[in-house]
Design a protein around this motif. Structure first.
Motif: not given
Length: 106
Positions: A10-19, A21-28, A73-82
């Motif tokens: 969970s801690r790792q997921l917070i790190y990866y997904l947060s980054r 969503l901020r555009g600091r981690l490639p989707h891959r 979708e993960l990058k552009q869908n505002l509802r999903l991102r929220r």
């Protein structure tokens, strides 16, 4: 034994997904994290599909969402991102359980 795994991942997921969503981690990289996590989970040989805690439920929900939705979708869908942000807040310990969150074990 499962609780420490979910806590660590969970801690790792917070790190990866947060980054991501901020555009600091490639989707891959996010995708690889999910599959590495699933591979590690498979070593436990868990038979129950029901999460033991709400935290685990949100954790599995997020992993599913990451793999279900496309990168655009993960990058552009505002509802999903929220919705993803609400789940991250819950995992972080300062949010309420999102009502739409349906997470089950793989």
């Amino acid at each position: 034994m499962l609780e420490p795994f979910i806590e660590q991942k969970s801690r790792q997921l917070i790190y990866y997904l947060s980054r991501f969503l901020r555009g600091r981690l490639p989707h891959r990289e996010l995708h690889l994290f999910v599959w590495d996590t699933l591979e590690e989970w498979s070593q436990f040989r868990v038979r129950s599909w029901r999460p033991e805690t709400l935290r685990e439920q949100v954790f599995w929900h997020l992993l599913y969402q990451i793999e279900y939705w496309s990168e655009p979708e993960l990058k552009q869908n505002l509802r999903l991102r929220r919705e993803l942000q609400y789940c991250l807040s819950f995992l972080h310990g300062y949010g309420q359980l999102p009502c739409y969150c349906v997470g089950v074990r793989p």
